[in-house]
Design a protein around this motif. Structure first.
Motif, mmCIF file in Angstrom:
data_model
loop_
_atom_site.group_PDB
_atom_site.id
_atom_site.type_symbol
_atom_site.label_atom_id
_atom_site.label_comp_id
_atom_site.label_asym_id
_atom_site.label_seq_id
_atom_site.Cartn_x
_atom_site.Cartn_y
_atom_site.Cartn_z
ATOM 1 N N VAL A 36 90.142 27.248 -34.133
ATOM 2 C CA VAL A 36 88.978 26.461 -35.430
ATOM 3 C C VAL A 36 89.905 25.244 -35.888
ATOM 4 C CG1 VAL A 36 87.577 28.386 -36.458
ATOM 5 C CG2 VAL A 36 89.984 27.439 -37.296
ATOM 6 N N LEU A 316 78.786 38.636 -36.488
ATOM 7 C CA LEU A 316 77.743 37.614 -36.653
ATOM 8 C C LEU A 316 76.752 37.507 -36.261
ATOM 9 C CD1 LEU A 316 79.147 34.992 -36.974
ATOM 10 C CD2 LEU A 316 78.662 34.657 -34.229
ATOM 11 N N LEU A 319 75.057 38.901 -39.397
ATOM 12 C CA LEU A 319 75.147 37.663 -40.623
ATOM 13 C C LEU A 319 73.286 37.578 -41.113
ATOM 14 C CD1 LEU A 319 77.230 35.042 -40.078
ATOM 15 C CD2 LEU A 319 77.550 36.636 -41.661
ATOM 16 N N PRO A 320 72.180 37.414 -40.259
ATOM 17 C CA PRO A 320 70.844 37.352 -40.956
ATOM 18 C C PRO A 320 70.537 38.571 -41.573
ATOM 19 C CG PRO A 320 71.250 36.839 -38.829
ATOM 20 C CD PRO A 320 72.344 37.744 -38.458
ATOM 21 N N LEU A 323 73.711 38.885 -45.310
ATOM 22 C CA LEU A 323 73.146 37.714 -45.604
ATOM 23 C C LEU A 323 71.595 37.857 -46.875
ATOM 24 C CD1 LEU A 323 74.434 34.771 -43.677
ATOM 25 C CD2 LEU A 323 75.609 35.941 -46.040
ATOM 26 N N SER A 324 70.855 38.768 -47.175
ATOM 27 C CA SER A 324 70.099 38.978 -47.360
ATOM 28 C C SER A 324 70.067 39.779 -48.850
ATOM 29 C CB SER A 324 69.013 39.725 -47.329
ATOM 30 O OG SER A 324 69.277 41.567 -47.437
ATOM 31 N N ASP A 325 71.469 39.702 -49.204
ATOM 32 C CA ASP A 325 71.658 39.597 -50.558
ATOM 33 C C ASP A 325 72.476 38.433 -51.336
ATOM 34 O OD1 ASP A 325 73.891 39.158 -52.847
ATOM 35 O OD2 ASP A 325 74.001 42.285 -52.542
ATOM 36 N N PRO A 326 72.166 37.596 -51.462
ATOM 37 C CA PRO A 326 72.490 35.809 -51.544
ATOM 38 C C PRO A 326 74.175 35.716 -52.077
ATOM 39 C CG PRO A 326 70.430 36.597 -53.437
ATOM 40 C CD PRO A 326 70.968 38.002 -52.945
ATOM 41 N N GLY A 327 74.570 36.850 -53.157
ATOM 42 C CA GLY A 327 75.324 36.477 -53.027
ATOM 43 C C GLY A 327 76.756 37.359 -53.146
ATOM 44 N N ARG A 329 79.575 36.650 -50.397
ATOM 45 C CA ARG A 329 80.895 35.924 -49.735
ATOM 46 C C ARG A 329 81.602 35.912 -48.910
ATOM 47 N NH1 ARG A 329 78.151 32.823 -50.171
ATOM 48 N NH2 ARG A 329 79.566 31.274 -49.502
ATOM 49 N N ILE A 330 80.906 35.478 -47.690
ATOM 50 C CA ILE A 330 81.314 36.582 -46.043
ATOM 51 C C ILE A 330 82.710 35.570 -45.527
ATOM 52 C CG2 ILE A 330 80.924 37.332 -43.548
ATOM 53 C CD1 ILE A 330 78.309 38.423 -45.272
ATOM 54 N N HIS A 331 83.221 36.222 -44.991
ATOM 55 C CA HIS A 331 84.487 35.463 -43.656
ATOM 56 C C HIS A 331 84.041 36.334 -42.938
ATOM 57 C CE1 HIS A 331 86.261 33.084 -46.928
ATOM 58 N NE2 HIS A 331 85.888 33.486 -47.976
ATOM 59 N N LEU A 332 84.317 35.681 -41.505
ATOM 60 C CA LEU A 332 84.693 36.500 -40.058
ATOM 61 C C LEU A 332 85.689 35.876 -39.291
ATOM 62 C CD1 LEU A 332 80.867 36.444 -38.874
ATOM 63 C CD2 LEU A 332 82.503 38.775 -40.293
ATOM 64 N N LEU A 349 81.621 38.060 -56.539
ATOM 65 C CA LEU A 349 81.422 38.003 -58.018
ATOM 66 C C LEU A 349 80.706 38.552 -58.674
ATOM 67 C CD1 LEU A 349 83.595 35.884 -56.342
ATOM 68 C CD2 LEU A 349 82.947 34.235 -58.347
ATOM 69 N N TYR B 12 81.666 21.888 -41.197
ATOM 70 C CA TYR B 12 82.784 22.400 -40.364
ATOM 71 C C TYR B 12 83.747 23.711 -41.608
ATOM 72 C CZ TYR B 12 85.664 23.400 -36.788
ATOM 73 O OH TYR B 12 86.349 23.952 -35.507
ATOM 74 N N SER B 17 84.069 30.079 -42.766
ATOM 75 C CA SER B 17 83.960 31.084 -43.143
ATOM 76 C C SER B 17 83.373 32.267 -42.425
ATOM 77 C CB SER B 17 83.535 31.099 -44.443
ATOM 78 O OG SER B 17 84.532 29.858 -45.045
ATOM 79 N N SER B 38 87.501 21.630 -33.566
ATOM 80 C CA SER B 38 88.050 22.462 -32.017
ATOM 81 C C SER B 38 86.768 21.860 -30.782
ATOM 82 C CB SER B 38 88.366 23.629 -32.343
ATOM 83 O OG SER B 38 87.457 24.343 -32.667
ATOM 84 N N ARG B 284 73.070 28.309 -43.413
ATOM 85 C CA ARG B 284 72.395 29.021 -43.259
ATOM 86 C C ARG B 284 70.908 28.955 -42.537
ATOM 87 N NH1 ARG B 284 74.941 32.525 -47.381
ATOM 88 N NH2 ARG B 284 73.209 33.696 -47.594
ATOM 89 N N TRP B 289 68.830 31.699 -41.000
ATOM 90 C CA TRP B 289 69.347 32.281 -42.504
ATOM 91 C C TRP B 289 69.157 32.562 -43.376
ATOM 92 C CZ3 TRP B 289 75.320 32.446 -40.095
ATOM 93 C CH2 TRP B 289 75.277 32.776 -38.217
ATOM 94 N N PRO B 290 68.839 33.698 -44.688
ATOM 95 C CA PRO B 290 69.345 34.030 -45.978
ATOM 96 C C PRO B 290 69.287 33.032 -46.115
ATOM 97 C CG PRO B 290 68.855 35.966 -44.872
ATOM 98 C CD PRO B 290 69.759 35.549 -43.191
ATOM 99 N N LEU B 291 69.003 32.569 -47.512
ATOM 100 C CA LEU B 291 70.294 31.201 -47.958
ATOM 101 C C LEU B 291 70.342 32.445 -49.342
ATOM 102 C CD1 LEU B 291 66.995 28.893 -48.569
ATOM 103 C CD2 LEU B 291 69.044 29.019 -46.440
ATOM 104 N N SER B 293 73.013 32.628 -53.124
ATOM 105 C CA SER B 293 72.918 32.091 -54.356
ATOM 106 C C SER B 293 73.117 30.561 -54.533
ATOM 107 C CB SER B 293 73.224 32.891 -55.424
ATOM 108 O OG SER B 293 73.751 32.318 -56.703
#
Lengths: 377, 377
Positions: A36, A316, A319-320, A323-327, A329-332, A349, B12, B17, B38, B284, B289-291, B293
């Motif tokens: 990145v 990856l 994710l679709p 991510l249905s849990d809207p809250g 926070r994902i880091h890949l 949180l 970006y 994340s 990158s 998203r 993808w799901p949005l 919060s």
């Protein structure tokens, strides 16, 4: 930054906000951060030439891991390069024996330990402190590698043989009845200004940090002690940047387990959970800029690591679904999935720790399509 | 993402994340996002060949600005490329006349307006709605460029002459007594799932968005109306990604001012202020993808833009000074300082809007070493 794993990747992200040009020394072009970042030099952190040419192109050189030759760093310092944390600190944290001896001498609480040069010394130690006992490689271990719980003399003998064959120096430590594992993450500037993050409770599995719970479920008194301990160690060893102090609670008392002088897995909750992430504060500290607030932004924060499962599932691609849990926070980290490999983490949180943890667990499990573990108290 | 300015730069960061490989089509190698990414292709967004080759290398193509030839996008769509938002939406938002006519026809509240082909039509409009009246370039205006407040017939005549000489098509709008300016930022997926961010109060100076106050200081009823309006417009025009709807409050009623179908300055507070930033939700949304919060993480959030001052001061050099306020969140865009140029922004989360705003103002001013403006109610 020397090293281009996920810690460098997240540090890079933090640097973008501040307009910092963070250059990376990567071993491979597909390292998580190298994927990145715009300014990547390829080279080995073991090579003096690579380190020297890299440091020459930077105002300040820092690290995303400790696997650097500290002697090389000393030479770079002598040549006038700004190395933060210093070669001395890197040397200290990469050697469990020096680290234990130094902390012990300074009066910080550590478990009983001894560097052993052969089986007889190991057995004598175990005789005195009882079985099981814990063997550790003095150098190079992390994520549970280089740590062996020895149930008795046979296991000890076999470890001593293997270690001697592989040229591994051993330390032995008393096996302590761990009630909880904690981590206190501190950021410190060259002049001594330092801030501590909220105390983290860590949940390890097979020696790998799995979950972070913030605030840790301990008494305010113990939390305060941990904070003071973290700040005191940072000051005593003169670290610059992030210092993560891993702690055990045993018989109600704190014991120092490990030190890491760099952004650390136990501080990942701070990206969304705190006003200033450990990654930003690492940069601010090594640049000798004022440190940011570590205030927590929610009543409870849980972080769960995403570890590669036995099936080859790409997080990856999940994710679709997750991510249905809207809250969440994902880091890949941009790494290819392999069993047991840290591929990312999930932070939630929430108003209470239990719901934060169960949602983070469900999401982390969903990313590798394994089943989530239930929340235990 | 076509375009590599600060919006692409922050998108970006959000993409890192999620492990998304965000490729950029940049005009210049020193564009804010091109400096940090990158995978950057250099090319003009006006060139069909550049757009086509870029879109061919992406699963989904999206934008950090509207200055793209919509006909080119239509061709790309016909060739099977996935363009989000669609060519139709881009065409709509880049043409103030189409935008006004469409919203008007759909029954959304807009100020009285008319596309004028000459001075006589402009004067007739002003006769009916009174002076001053507002002339706008139908295409290409942003940040106050392409908008003229006309005090009387002389100014009108001079504008019509200039515009005709420059080949600019004009729209004229009634000058409305603006009580407040607001923005509602919405993210919408292809299938229609949409989320709205908390209503923002915007403070403009010389047509440039200067400050964001969240939550906006309006009645809950008006805030609800704004939210419904934003979601309804997003649905009506079929936007995919972020839609920012700039609103006026005039005589207690909402009027739609402008639309932007991309991450927008008025959503910058969401990076630290909300569970999910507008940049992550843009990604998203365009990936279907799901949005995430949009919940606010503090009672009050203020964002203040950092604009280049008359002195040539580099904001980066001021960081050691301004970071002494430990709770300010600074974003620098990597741009060279020029008077009036948006160089970054500062966000503060606090318990009340007044202290958030005064700290953000002080920091933003400090970054260009100008004096901070006092907080007005």
């Amino acid at each position: 930054m020397v090293g281009a794993g996920q810690l460098a990747r997240m540090t890079y992200q933090a640097g973008i906000s501040l307009g910092i040009s963070l250059k990376l020394l990567a071993e491979r072009p597909d390292d998580g951060a190298a994927l990145v970042a715009s300014d990547v030099e390829l080279g080995s952190p073991d090579s003096y030439d690579a380190l020297s040419s890299f440091a020459s192109s930077c105002d300040v050189t820092t690290f995303d891991h400790e696997l650097v030759n500290a002697e090389h760093l000393r030479s770079l310092e002598r040549d006038g390069h700004c190395i933060r944390p210093s070669a001395d600190v890197v040397a200290l944290v990469q050697n469990k024996r020096s680290m234990r001896e130094r902390l012990d001498r300074l009066g910080f609480p550590v478990p009983p330990y001894r560097a052993v040069s052969g089986l007889a010394e190991l057995l004598a130690f175990a005789e005195r402190h009882g079985w099981p006992t814990v063997g550790k490689s003095i150098r190079g271990g992390y994520d549970g590698r280089g740590v062996w719980v020895l149930e008795g003399p046979d296991a000890a003998e076999s470890l001593v043989q293997t270690a001697s064959g592989a040229g591994i120096d051993l330390l032995v430590e008393a096996f302590v009845p761990i009630e909880r594992e904690l981590a206190i993450v501190v950021a410190r500037r060259p002049g001594g200004q330092a801030v501590a993050y909220p105390l983290v409770e860590t949940v390890q599995r097979n020696g790998i940090c799995h979950e972070l719970l913030v605030p840790a479920r301990v008494s305010p008194v113990l939390a305060e002690q941990a904070r003071d301990l973290g700040l005191a160690i940072a000051e005593a060893i003169g670290v610059v940047g992030i210092l993560a102090v891993e702690l055990f609670v045993a018989k109600g008392r704190l014991l120092v387990n490990e030190l890491a002088a760099r952004p650390h897995n136990s501080g990942h909750f701070s990206i969304e959970g705190c006003q200033t992430s450990q990654f930003e504060n690492h940069l601010r500290a090594v640049l000798d800029w004022p440190l940011g607030s570590t205030d927590l932004l929610a009543q409870a924060v849980a972080t769960v690591n995403v570890l590669g499962g036995t099936e080859s599932v790409e997080p990856l691609d999940q994710l679709p679904e997750v991510l249905s849990d809207p809250g969440v926070r994902i880091h890949l980290y941009g790494k290819q999935a392999r069993p047991g490999r840290k591929l990312g983490h999930v932070t939630v949180l929430a108003a209470d720790l239990e719901s934060a943890l169960s949602r983070a667990r469900r999401t982390a499990a969903g990313l590798v399509r394994s089943s989530a573990v239930e929340v235990a108290s």
